[in-house]
Design an enzyme around this catalytic site. Sequence first.
Site, PDB file in Angstrom:
ATOM      1  N   ASP A 195      58.054  72.231  22.318  1.00 47.80           N
ATOM      2  CA  ASP A 195      58.123  71.657  23.657  1.00 47.80           C
ATOM      3  C   ASP A 195      57.717  70.209  23.424  1.00 47.80           C
ATOM      4  O   ASP A 195      56.535  69.924  23.237  1.00 47.80           O
ATOM      5  CB  ASP A 195      57.140  72.344  24.609  1.00 47.80           C
ATOM      6  CG  ASP A 195      57.256  71.771  26.013  1.00 47.80           C
ATOM      7  OD1 ASP A 195      57.333  70.526  26.134  1.00 47.80           O
ATOM      8  OD2 ASP A 195      57.274  72.537  26.981  1.00 47.80           O
ATOM      9  N   HIS A 196      58.692  69.317  23.395  1.00 49.66           N
ATOM     10  CA  HIS A 196      58.374  67.983  22.871  1.00 49.66           C
ATOM     11  C   HIS A 196      57.360  67.235  23.752  1.00 49.66           C
ATOM     12  O   HIS A 196      56.722  66.302  23.305  1.00 49.66           O
ATOM     13  CB  HIS A 196      59.629  67.157  22.572  1.00 49.66           C
ATOM     14  CG  HIS A 196      60.291  66.561  23.774  1.00 49.66           C
ATOM     15  ND1 HIS A 196      61.168  67.255  24.552  1.00 49.66           N
ATOM     16  CD2 HIS A 196      60.219  65.326  24.320  1.00 49.66           C
ATOM     17  CE1 HIS A 196      61.595  66.481  25.525  1.00 49.66           C
ATOM     18  NE2 HIS A 196      61.039  65.290  25.412  1.00 49.66           N
TER      19      HIS A 196
ATOM     20  N   HIS B 146      58.187  71.904  30.020  1.00 50.35           N
ATOM     21  CA  HIS B 146      57.363  70.685  30.064  1.00 50.35           C
ATOM     22  C   HIS B 146      56.390  70.659  31.243  1.00 50.35           C
ATOM     23  O   HIS B 146      55.223  70.305  31.089  1.00 50.35           O
ATOM     24  CB  HIS B 146      58.243  69.432  30.170  1.00 50.35           C
ATOM     25  CG  HIS B 146      59.368  69.389  29.177  1.00 50.35           C
ATOM     26  ND1 HIS B 146      59.242  69.869  27.905  1.00 50.35           N
ATOM     27  CD2 HIS B 146      60.630  68.893  29.260  1.00 50.35           C
ATOM     28  CE1 HIS B 146      60.393  69.694  27.259  1.00 50.35           C
ATOM     29  NE2 HIS B 146      61.242  69.110  28.062  1.00 50.35           N
TER      30      HIS B 146
HETATM   31  N1  LIG Z   1      69.703  66.259  22.346  1.00 47.51           N
HETATM   32  C1  LIG Z   1      68.496  66.245  22.893  1.00 47.51           C
HETATM   33  O1  LIG Z   1      67.951  65.221  23.317  1.00 47.51           O
HETATM   34  C2  LIG Z   1      67.721  67.515  23.013  1.00 47.51           C
HETATM   35  C3  LIG Z   1      68.186  68.684  22.447  1.00 47.51           C
HETATM   36  N2  LIG Z   1      67.441  69.824  22.524  1.00 47.51           N
HETATM   37  C4  LIG Z   1      67.908  71.073  21.901  1.00 47.51           C
HETATM   38  O2  LIG Z   1      68.248  70.852  20.529  1.00 47.51           O
HETATM   39  C5  LIG Z   1      69.317  71.692  20.141  1.00 47.51           C
HETATM   40  C6  LIG Z   1      70.445  70.801  19.594  1.00 47.51           C
HETATM   41  O3  LIG Z   1      70.863  69.924  20.612  1.00 47.51           O
HETATM   42  P1  LIG Z   1      71.876  68.721  20.337  1.00 47.51           P
HETATM   43  O4  LIG Z   1      71.577  68.064  19.043  1.00 47.51           O
HETATM   44  O5  LIG Z   1      71.861  67.897  21.566  1.00 47.51           O
HETATM   45  O6  LIG Z   1      73.269  69.493  20.250  1.00 47.51           O
HETATM   46  P2  LIG Z   1      74.643  68.956  19.642  1.00 47.51           P
HETATM   47  O7  LIG Z   1      75.706  69.734  20.326  1.00 47.51           O
HETATM   48  O8  LIG Z   1      74.705  67.482  19.641  1.00 47.51           O
HETATM   49  O9  LIG Z   1      74.577  69.427  18.124  1.00 47.51           O
HETATM   50  C7  LIG Z   1      74.747  70.761  17.737  1.00 47.51           C
HETATM   51  C8  LIG Z   1      74.741  70.840  16.229  1.00 47.51           C
HETATM   52  O10 LIG Z   1      74.984  72.188  15.832  1.00 47.51           O
HETATM   53  C9  LIG Z   1      75.988  72.196  14.824  1.00 47.51           C
HETATM   54  N3  LIG Z   1      76.691  73.486  14.900  1.00 47.51           N
HETATM   55  C10 LIG Z   1      77.332  74.007  15.974  1.00 47.51           C
HETATM   56  N4  LIG Z   1      77.846  75.207  15.667  1.00 47.51           N
HETATM   57  C11 LIG Z   1      77.523  75.451  14.384  1.00 47.51           C
HETATM   58  C12 LIG Z   1      77.780  76.519  13.483  1.00 47.51           C
HETATM   59  N5  LIG Z   1      78.484  77.612  13.838  1.00 47.51           N
HETATM   60  N6  LIG Z   1      77.302  76.434  12.226  1.00 47.51           N
HETATM   61  C13 LIG Z   1      76.584  75.345  11.851  1.00 47.51           C
HETATM   62  N7  LIG Z   1      76.308  74.311  12.648  1.00 47.51           N
HETATM   63  C14 LIG Z   1      76.766  74.355  13.892  1.00 47.51           C
HETATM   64  C15 LIG Z   1      76.857  71.006  15.172  1.00 47.51           C
HETATM   65  O11 LIG Z   1      77.532  70.479  14.069  1.00 47.51           O
HETATM   66  P3  LIG Z   1      79.037  70.826  13.653  1.00 47.51           P
HETATM   67  O12 LIG Z   1      79.869  70.733  14.884  1.00 47.51           O
HETATM   68  O13 LIG Z   1      79.352  69.812  12.601  1.00 47.51           O
HETATM   69  O14 LIG Z   1      78.965  72.205  13.112  1.00 47.51           O
HETATM   70  C16 LIG Z   1      75.791  69.995  15.549  1.00 47.51           C
HETATM   71  O15 LIG Z   1      75.229  69.411  14.405  1.00 47.51           O
HETATM   72  C17 LIG Z   1      69.695  72.489  21.388  1.00 47.51           C
HETATM   73  O16 LIG Z   1      68.983  73.707  21.366  1.00 47.51           O
HETATM   74  C18 LIG Z   1      69.180  71.612  22.538  1.00 47.51           C
HETATM   75  O17 LIG Z   1      68.907  72.382  23.684  1.00 47.51           O
HETATM   76  C19 LIG Z   1      66.213  69.834  23.134  1.00 47.51           C
HETATM   77  C20 LIG Z   1      65.707  68.700  23.720  1.00 47.51           C
HETATM   78  C21 LIG Z   1      66.422  67.462  23.743  1.00 47.51           C
HETATM   79  O1  LIG Z   2      63.841  68.548  27.303  1.00 41.92           O
HETATM   80  C1  LIG Z   2      64.388  67.688  27.961  1.00 41.92           C
HETATM   81  O2  LIG Z   2      63.763  66.499  28.111  1.00 41.92           O
HETATM   82  C2  LIG Z   2      64.496  65.341  28.474  1.00 41.92           C
HETATM   83  C3  LIG Z   2      63.455  64.313  28.913  1.00 41.92           C
HETATM   84  O3  LIG Z   2      62.628  64.015  27.818  1.00 41.92           O
HETATM   85  P1  LIG Z   2      61.881  62.585  27.707  1.00 41.92           P
HETATM   86  O4  LIG Z   2      61.034  62.726  26.511  1.00 41.92           O
HETATM   87  O5  LIG Z   2      62.985  61.571  27.574  1.00 41.92           O
HETATM   88  O6  LIG Z   2      61.133  62.403  28.986  1.00 41.92           O
HETATM   89  C4  LIG Z   2      65.497  65.622  29.565  1.00 41.92           C
HETATM   90  O7  LIG Z   2      66.317  64.488  29.779  1.00 41.92           O
HETATM   91  C5  LIG Z   2      66.366  66.788  29.173  1.00 41.92           C
HETATM   92  O8  LIG Z   2      67.222  67.143  30.265  1.00 41.92           O
HETATM   93  C6  LIG Z   2      65.548  67.993  28.784  1.00 41.92           C
HETATM   94  O9  LIG Z   2      66.383  68.965  28.163  1.00 41.92           O
END
Ligand SMILES: NC(=O)C1=CN([C@@H]2O[C@H](COP(=O)(O)OP(=O)(O)OC[C@H]3O[C@@H](n4cnc5c(N)ncnc54)[C@H](OP(=O)(O)O)[C@@H]3O)[C@@H](O)[C@H]2O)C=CC1
Ligand SMILES: O=C1O[C@H](COP(=O)(O)O)[C@@H](O)[C@H](O)[C@H]1O
Length: 506
Positions: free
Chosen positions: A179-180, A242
Amino acid sequence: MTNTVFFLFGATGDLARRKLYPAIYSLYRERKLGDRFAVIGLARRPKTSEQFREDVLESIKEFARYNVTKDEQWASFAEHFEYMPLDINNTEAFRELKTVADRLDDKFDVGGNRLFYLALAPELFGSVSHHLQAGGLLETPGWARLVIEKPFGYDLPSAEKLNAEIRQVFEEKDIYRIDHYLGKEMVQNINVVRFANAFFEPLWNNKYIANIQITLSETVGVEERGGYYDHSGALRDMGQNHMLQMLAMMAMEPPSRLSPEDIRDEKVKVFRSLRGFQSAAEARANTVRGQYAAGNLKGKPVVGYREEDSVNPESTTETYFAARVFVDNFRWAGVPFYIRTGKRLPVKTTEVVVEFKNVPNNVYLSKKHKLEPNLLVFRVNPMEGIYFKMNGKQPGSEGAIVPVAMDFCQSCQVGLNTPEAYERLLHDAARGDSTYFTRWDEVALAWKYVDKIAAAWGERTDNLNLYQAGTWGPDQAQQLLSEDGFKWWPVNGQDEGEVAWEFTKR
Ligand SMILES: NC(=O)C1=CN([C@@H]2O[C@H](COP(=O)(O)OP(=O)(O)OC[C@H]3O[C@@H](n4cnc5c(N)ncnc54)[C@H](OP(=O)(O)O)[C@@H]3O)[C@@H](O)[C@H]2O)C=CC1
Ligand SMILES: O=C1O[C@H](COP(=O)(O)O)[C@@H](O)[C@H](O)[C@H]1O
């Protein structure tokens, strides 16, 4: 130093690019990583390790706290990174991954410690754990830990299912649920301010505190994240994790020791004391849900939620929620905790405001004097600090009373360059400190609480209040407090109308 092979699943994703590579780089620059580490980037799309290092460099240039140039220092950092294309659904690939891991472990003399970071869609969390086991990756002379991103389930039943799957492979002590917000400096500072200062803890109860307000406001809309967000909504995306975690930090009893389990035990007691709703009507009466409509933000027009490309045009998902929460225990009986979060609100900020009760027989309380309550404010982001507002005599006046402020601006002292939450959490996971990760019982209790609200909302279609983007959400959220004789305090020095106190300009 934390000798570790980091297995980064989701290496081509948004989280890795914006948060994880910059965090690893900061840890390296601050010598918290040492030289005995390796990072294996894993995702489906094909690329070479050389291309991967270039991508990592670009992400660090764009998002890291430290500047980077392609020099010798960069080269000695980048040599620790390798990429392997891998599809989670391909069990065989995990055997190959073991070969790569063993080679890098030898090369950098890591000693067998393995940290598996799942920056993946949650549907894949369970299979990865099983494939890691089947691929022999958990047979290692060092430790093996799993770091899991949120969301941890969609509701209690799905979270239980996911947990059971993971627990078939990993013990609870080796599961680090992120939980960041718990990695943020000022959230961690809540315990220090409460438990290391003589003048706060004696007042920290229902005798002296009138209410506590937690605001997590964002200016961003849902943009391209609709695929996930439209299914989740503000309550599940921010509330279950959060917001309830920050509430628990504010409400918990002092732990007898600073061990992770002692601290997490105290938080669990808070979750157990949350007043459940006896009926759906009661849940609705204590909550507000909203969705942003088109409006203006910082002078620019923005579209409504339903007009976002990634969202169902008929969506009834909430992008805002507020709730009145009670912690039914000796310390907090009768004190409302108000929580609110929303997208497309006027400012990006997270603040926790403690509003104190008036003093008994306050001789200054009269028509002549306009007295505001004392406030203690934790500024979590973007500015970090602690703000304390009290009443004082206006110098030179005939007894006029004015609000005065004591303002500890951490960002002003340390600069905006304090460690990012992900740096702290990655470092903690690598050195085996689970204090600021959520334990299963916390997660389960938080879902239990939130599920009741979601179910109550689901029973009716008339409880979604539209609010204009760039405003502070539906009016009903103001009413939630005015019913109790309170109001939301302005955050971040923003003037939401009449502001009776001077915000100390930074
Ligand atoms: N982005 C953010 O700010 C935040 C994200 N999160 C959580 O972090 C996690 C990742 O989010 P996010 O980075 O945004 O997601 P993205 O969709 O940007 O990235 C998903 C990643 O998973 C890989 N992937 C998908 N399917 C497969 C597969 N079958 N095998 C291997 N790799 C796979 C994709 O790469 P490829 O397509 O090359 O396989 C890609 O690298 C989620 O659980 C999200 O809820 C939580 C808080 C904030
Ligand atoms: O986990 C999440 O947090 C972001 C907000 O994070 P912050 O550190 O930028 O305040 C939120 O935008 C996103 O919807 C949620 O998945």
